[in-house]
Design a protein around this motif. Structure first.
Motif, PDB file in Angstrom:
ATOM      1  N   ASP A  74       0.860  -1.176   0.000  1.00 13.21           N
ATOM      2  CA  ASP A  74       0.000   0.000   0.000  1.00 13.21           C
ATOM      3  C   ASP A  74       0.898   1.228   0.000  1.00 13.21           C
ATOM      4  O   ASP A  74       1.420   1.619   1.047  1.00 13.21           O
ATOM      5  N   PRO A  75       1.101   1.875  -1.141  1.00 18.34           N
ATOM      6  CA  PRO A  75       2.033   3.007  -1.186  1.00 18.34           C
ATOM      7  C   PRO A  75       1.557   4.231  -0.425  1.00 18.34           C
ATOM      8  O   PRO A  75       2.363   5.100  -0.101  1.00 18.34           O
ATOM      9  N   THR A  76       0.272   4.286  -0.088  1.00 16.56           N
ATOM     10  CA  THR A  76      -0.245   5.468   0.614  1.00 16.56           C
ATOM     11  C   THR A  76       0.159   5.501   2.082  1.00 16.56           C
ATOM     12  O   THR A  76      -0.021   6.531   2.744  1.00 16.56           O
ATOM     13  N   THR A  89       1.311  11.282  -0.519  1.00 17.08           N
ATOM     14  CA  THR A  89       2.600  10.596  -0.527  1.00 17.08           C
ATOM     15  C   THR A  89       3.501  11.212  -1.588  1.00 17.08           C
ATOM     16  O   THR A  89       3.143  11.265  -2.768  1.00 17.08           O
ATOM     17  N   ALA A 116      -1.364   7.442  -4.698  1.00  9.71           N
ATOM     18  CA  ALA A 116      -0.522   7.773  -3.550  1.00  9.71           C
ATOM     19  C   ALA A 116      -0.181   9.255  -3.532  1.00  9.71           C
ATOM     20  O   ALA A 116      -0.262   9.916  -2.492  1.00  9.71           O
ATOM     21  N   SER A 165      -3.043  11.332  -2.421  1.00 11.12           N
ATOM     22  CA  SER A 165      -3.353  11.183  -0.996  1.00 11.12           C
ATOM     23  C   SER A 165      -2.310  11.834  -0.102  1.00 11.12           C
ATOM     24  O   SER A 165      -2.437  11.806   1.120  1.00 11.12           O
TER      25      SER A 165
END
Length: 511
Positions: free
Chosen positions: A290-292, A322, A317, A320
């Protein structure tokens, strides 16, 4: 070495490393001096008679650091013609899991495996973390070839590496050595962990496989760039593979062409204590991460081939909050597809039809298909990066910095127009005025560096930083030479180290 062979090697390897064909950087246990002409790192290709080349090779030099490393002797690198020892494994595994190594030993003799973790480690570049007993070797079946797709999925498992839960996540290399100590090869892999961290480092295994010409034997090997015809002549993209398999060793030494750019960043970042998690591009594609959940994603090396799920995950991401750090050039140029391999295992075949078919909008790879240039699909790289691929740089040139009042250049001592020698190399990106930009609240071009392409036409490179409405920073270096400037002898630049630290420190503090 004849001029014909030099040209063949340069075209076959597409050598984008800053100084050496493999771009490996200083990996001490890999750099046996019997493989190099001189200290610039020019590697002896597989078709050169090492006996005749001995007079050109430097003498081994003993250093205190070398004396502290495991005594591995001086085996020669295995090649794809003799196939003395070659192997592959899955690209990543989890802490507490295992990794199955599939190894072919030309003479069927025993072999050993030494496992190293890449890091700073007092300047050594890696730490020896595990060793196998002697393992029975066997001559595996010849690679299967379907069209121009080469696969070794039918090789038997040779040895299972158990990954203890106490190991650190990171980039690792399994070093394979024949029992007679005459030959050596390598298998790179990543150890993941479900852990919180400030930064997620994404190793570009999709791009690595696109360049993999295994077996580089003058007959059957193929990459997305090259293949051979029946006369052993190297063909370009018009005759290359459109699908390649992850189920095969890497050509030559067993390491990807551009792997050193990632290792340069890792050594520097771990030296200064950045909190890193690790994963591969294929993990991003498959949704295994989950890159977020991270403050920033770092793309440390050449990362040219992206699937639609990879791009969607990174765009989500960014939106959001990131941040994204692209430390190379020619990022996200080709759109690719990942499909199951011959055994049904997901994401083991990489397809990119490239220019062979993209001229036909109704044909494979045309408009509406999945495997052409992102910019031809109406989604240019600049929509995400802020700049995009401009072309190759024949010879390294200085980066001319701009907007040095910006916080990224703070403490570097640089002023507008100052040159950073050799920092524009390999390939370059720039801002395209006629291509739409991503949404941003602030945007700065941090360098504007002129150079001439191979035809002598004036071009320029640019470095970009913007801030997305969600608060994420997106940095794109626009050159291959940024990561080597962090921790590669002969290329290290303290000003680039400081600028990179300014960027990561700002990202790690963003809430």
């Amino acid at each position: 070495m004849s001029a014909e062979h030099i040209r063949r090697w340069e075209s076959g390897a597409l050598a984008h490393g800053v100084t050496d064909p493999f771009g490996q950087g200083p990996l001490p246990w890999l750099r046996g001096t019997d493989q190099y002409f001189d200290d610039t790192g020019l590697m002896v290709p597989w078709y050169v008679d090492l006996g005749q080349a001995q007079g050109l090779l430097p003498r081994a030099r003993s250093t205190p650091e070398a004396e502290q490393r495991p005594a591995l002797g001086r085996p020669r690198t295995s090649d794809d013609v003799g196939g003395q020892i070659k192997g592959f494994a899955a690209g990543a595994a989890d802490l507490g899991g295992s990794l199955d190594l599939r190894v072919s030993v030309g003479a069927g003799q025993e072999f050993t495996v030494d496992v190293y973790r890449i890091g700073h480690y007092g300047g050594a570049g890696a730490r020896h973390v595990d060793a196998s007993p002697r393992v029975s070797g066997l001559i595996q079946p010849a690679p299967m070839v379907a069209g121009k797709t080469v696969s070794c999925h039918h090789w038997w498992m040779s040895w299972r590496l158990q990954i203890p839960p106490h190991w650190s996540p990171g980039a690792y290399v399994a070093v394979l050595t024949t029992a007679d100590h005459r030959h050596r090869s390598h298998i790179p892999f990543t150890v993941r962990a479900d852990k919180a961290a400030d930064l997620l480092l994404l190793l570009p295994d999709v791009t690595w496989q696109a360049y993999n010409l295994y077996p580089e034997d003058g007959r059957t090997g193929a990459s997305l760039y090259h293949a051979w015809n029946g006369q052993g002549e190297l063909l370009g993209e018009e005759g290359a593979a459109t699908t390649v398999s992850f189920d095969r060793p890497y050509a030559g030494a067993g390491l990807p062409l551009h792997i050193g750019h990632a290792y340069d960043f890792i050594r520097w970042a771990e030296r200064y204590g950045y909190d890193l998690a690790y994963a591969n591009a294929t993990d991003l594609h498959a949704g295994r991460i989950d890159p977020t959940r991270y403050r920033g994603l770092v793309f440390p090396g050449h990362d040219e081939y992206w699937s639609a799920p990879m791009r969607s995950a990174v765009e989500e991401a960014r939106d959001s909050g990131t941040s994204l750090v692209f430390l190379s050039a020619n990022t996200m140029y080709w759109q690719v597809e990942l499909d199951p391999g011959a055994t049904g295992e997901p994401d083991r075949l990489l397809t990119c039809r490239k220019r062979q078919y993209s001229a036909d909008p109704g044909g494979p790879g045309g408009a509406g298909s999945g495997s052409v240039l992102w910019r031809d699909l109406g989604r240019p790289e600049q929509h995400l990066l802020g700049i995009q691929y401009a072309g190759r740089v024949p010879e390294p040139v200085p980066m001319l910095v701009r907007n040095t009042h910006h916080w990224l250049w703070e403490g570097t001592g640089l002023h507008d127009g100052d040159p950073v020698p050799g920092l524009v190399a390999g390939e370059s990106d720039r801002y395209f005025p006629r291509v739409a930009l991503p949404a941003y609240t602030e945007r700065t071009l941090l360098a504007h560096s002129p150079y001439k392409d191979a035809r002598g036409v004036p071009r320029h490179q640019e470095t970009s930083l913007y801030r997305a409405p969600g608060g994420a920073y997106v940095f794109a270096s626009g050159t291959f030479a940024w990561s080597p400037a962090l921790d590669r002898p002969g290329h290290t630049d303290q000003r680039i180290q400081r600028a990179t630290a300014n960027l990561l420190d700002r990202i790690c503090k963003v809430h």
